[in-house]
Motif scaffolding. Sequence first.
Motif, short mmCIF file in Angstrom:
data_model
loop_
_atom_site.label_atom_id
_atom_site.label_comp_id
_atom_site.label_asym_id
_atom_site.label_seq_id
_atom_site.Cartn_x
_atom_site.Cartn_y
_atom_site.Cartn_z
N ARG A 132 0.92 -3.15 -5.59
CA ARG A 132 -0.39 -2.52 -5.74
C ARG A 132 -1.35 -3.46 -6.47
O ARG A 132 -0.97 -4.11 -7.44
CB ARG A 132 -0.27 -1.22 -6.53
CG ARG A 132 0.24 -0.04 -5.76
CD ARG A 132 0.14 1.24 -6.57
NE ARG A 132 0.69 1.09 -7.91
CZ ARG A 132 -0.05 0.97 -9.01
NH1 ARG A 132 -1.37 0.99 -8.92
NH2 ARG A 132 0.53 0.83 -10.19
N ALA A 146 0.75 -3.38 3.80
CA ALA A 146 0.68 -2.22 2.91
C ALA A 146 -0.63 -1.49 3.16
O ALA A 146 -1.54 -2.02 3.80
CB ALA A 146 0.78 -2.68 1.44
N ALA A 148 -4.21 -0.42 2.28
CA ALA A 148 -5.17 -1.16 1.46
C ALA A 148 -6.59 -0.73 1.77
O ALA A 148 -6.88 -0.18 2.85
CB ALA A 148 -5.02 -2.67 1.71
N SER A 194 -0.25 0.18 6.40
CA SER A 194 0.98 -0.59 6.55
C SER A 194 1.55 -0.44 7.97
O SER A 194 1.61 0.67 8.51
CB SER A 194 2.02 -0.10 5.53
OG SER A 194 3.25 -0.75 5.71
N VAL A 207 -4.65 -3.81 -2.02
CA VAL A 207 -3.53 -2.90 -1.78
C VAL A 207 -3.62 -1.68 -2.69
O VAL A 207 -3.80 -1.80 -3.91
CB VAL A 207 -2.19 -3.63 -2.02
CG1 VAL A 207 -1.02 -2.68 -1.89
CG2 VAL A 207 -2.04 -4.79 -1.05
N VAL A 210 2.26 1.03 -1.58
CA VAL A 210 3.32 0.22 -0.98
C VAL A 210 4.55 1.10 -0.74
O VAL A 210 4.67 2.20 -1.27
CB VAL A 210 3.70 -0.98 -1.89
CG1 VAL A 210 2.55 -1.93 -2.08
CG2 VAL A 210 4.21 -0.49 -3.25
N THR A 214 3.17 4.64 1.28
CA THR A 214 2.21 4.36 2.34
C THR A 214 2.21 5.50 3.35
O THR A 214 3.10 6.36 3.36
CB THR A 214 2.56 3.05 3.07
OG1 THR A 214 3.86 3.19 3.68
CG2 THR A 214 2.60 1.89 2.09
#
Length: 889
Positions: A132, A146, A148, A194, A207, A210, A214
């Motif tokens: 992150r 990821a 974002a 992602s 990001v 994760v 996600t």
Amino acid sequence: MVSTVDINTVAGLSELEAYGLPSATANARLKDEGYNELPSARSRTILSFAWETVQDPIFLLLVGGGIIYWILGDLQEALILLGFVFFITGISLYQEGKTEHALEALRDLSSPRALVIRDGERKRIAGREVVRGDILVLAEGDRVPADAMVLSCTNLSTDESLLTGESLPVRKIAAAGTVEMARPGGDELPFVYSGTLVVQGQGIAQVQAVGAQTEMGKIGKALQKVKPEPTPLQQEMTRLVSRLFGIALLLCVAIVVIYGLTRGNWLKGFLAGITLAMAILPNEFPVVVTIFLALGAWRISQKHVLARRASAVETLGSATVLCVDKTGTLTLNQMAVQQLFAYNHAENSHPYNLELHLRELLPEAFHELVEFCILASQRDPFDPMEKAFKELGDRYLAHTEHLHNDWILLREYPLSPQLLAMSHVWQSADGQQYEIAAKGAPEAIADLCHFTPQQQKIMAAQISEMADQGLRVLGVAKASLVDAPPPFLPPHPSLNPHHLPDEQHDFPFQFLGLVGLSDPVRPNVAAAIQECYTAGIRVVMITGDYPGTAQTIARQIGLMQMGAILTGSELDLMSDLELQERIQSTNIFARAVPEQKLRLVNALKSQGEVVAMTGDGVNDAPALKSAQIGVAMGQRGTDVARESAALVLLDDDFSSIVQAVKMGRRIFDNLRKAMAYLLAIHIPIAGMSLIPVLFKLPLVLLPVHVAFLHLIIDPACSIVLEAEPAEATVMQRPPRNPKEPLFGKKTLALAVLQGVGILAIALVIFVVALYRRQGELDARALTFTTLILANLGLILSESSSSRLSLKILKSPNNALWWVIGGGLAFLVFVLYVPFLRQLFSFSFLHPIDLAICLGGGAITLLWFEKLKFLNRLQRVIQSTSRKPIPENL
């Protein structure tokens, strides 16, 4: 992997580098929050290994034999069998652990790479290490690692069908301030997700989530680590094992019944059946294939080549054609400006060579040309060509009015398949001047400048002169908005970018000149090319450069030209049949675009060639998939290319492909040796288990003896032979036929003859000992010792396809000596330690007995070498009768 060309067109990259995460922060978050991967991506544990080992047939047979001995009251024999259970389990765990470590290393390499900004620098890392707060640099062809938020972008579109089911790409915009992440779906959202794919444009994103947090993790549509589909080789092994297993089962049942009916001892009959089952069950065959392919892929990765599919390991050794790019693969991709040609300057009728005027000031006639080269590039370039322009400007234009670090970039017009040129629209610091700089393929720049046929002819002559020296040639042009037609006149000092035309063609460009860049050839390419020719592999160069440039590079690397160079425009005019005929006598293709690679691959395949094709862009994906061996560039390639390819060239170096081919041949050779060894050694063990029962002779082999043999067989086939180095002649023979099975008739016949030879010698020694009334224990000890020595001799013989000599003592394969030394040491223990000798039901062997066994082992070794010589002689005769390689290759 992010394309180096696309990175340079990301707006605002240099301004955002300061916001990248510090490495210490990223490492702390990685430790606290875990890797950017889904919960399904877990390594196997030692317990799962152990459970698989418990289900192994040999394990179950040993346990069954131990139980029968315990029922018979022979506790010592039962305990020794259980001891072998632990030994064989330990070997299996070692093999599985080694394989799993290799697979884990490959999984880390094959993880999608992400370009992030950390500590103010751009770094490529594995996608699983993204945390992150990371700043991502995204470009066309990338797989988003990821969820974002988009901070800045240019024409950014992504394919989100994985999450939404919608096949059309969705447009992205930059976020206005800090906003909360929203669900995917629809255009004009400032978020990327992602697992989705960047299909157009570039962008910078921060990001926000994760791993399991996600959108992919939440809705459960994650890409999981599925087991790869069985390769043709594994399918061949499955068929072989199923057939042998059925035969083994019938024979074991028959032995139990025959022994029970003829001798009246059903428990001993079960022991005889278990012994035969341990001797002939083909459980090692699929295990060996799995281990060889997994470790083979790992070994290839040590040569900077990632094998994404196990089938590539099988196919590598049969490659007959290598199709490669020039830039970055045959060359270093380290550009330097070598020549300048300023258009419409009388004093410059020939290109200006910078190498000849190193200590001189750059003439004024070339200042504007260099100025607009820099303006058509990124301010903080990543691309090697743009770096070369910046270095040239810093060297010759410093402290002049031609460098504009304070100008504002209003709009970028990126390269497109229809127009191989890019333009930047700039506004001066005072807002009074608007300039457009364009650079690209000279034909595209000439098109933008509306050249007449006469002008194109003059330019073509200059290009040819520069290209003949091996230079990559670019054209440069400029335009000014004050000269533009009324619709594009700036209405006020601060021009709104939305008032600019949609296409570069709408600007009144003026041609400035040509720039010639040199790219040094990689120092090890020439030797690799010659190695290909020696191995019967044809090398084809495909480049977007001019024929003169391609010809010069070919001459430098020793690439022998076949016929005339074929250009992309000529290729477009050919039918498929014409191309198939022409491609047999052409190995250099110039001015080719990525889309034409697919036609070249199909044309080569139609001629029966096994093609390895390199590529790096989105447009290369069809050709990479069509080729039997698609090779994606690891440093400058896109994720789409990586996912389409069977191999990923981690260092973009041509010589690494050649090393991978050599490794592929070695893997297949060693796998064939291991399979032949397994088949050969099972014949005497099965024979000595079966023949005494059929002829009412004393049993030679008991479960404990076969278990002892497996302590040598298992590591020999999966550790020793796997680690054998490549034969000295591995790259001095033509590629193998990909349709050739692992167990062809010749391989099968050779293995059977080897096995029958061992069986004949062991049987003779056994029968002679019984005939001389030496007793059952004596005969068993003599026969078993002969089998062990013959087995070790077979390992030595199989470790090399060439003639066995004293050179084997210098073998770098330490595992070979551990297995041979360990086998001899165990044999001495069971023969001369009274307790073990009693457990194995042996008598004491005198020196004369050992001499007989050694003589038997020596005879089998001579038999192996004789068969090997005849097989090698037959291969030489066959290879000389094949169609010879043309002299110019």
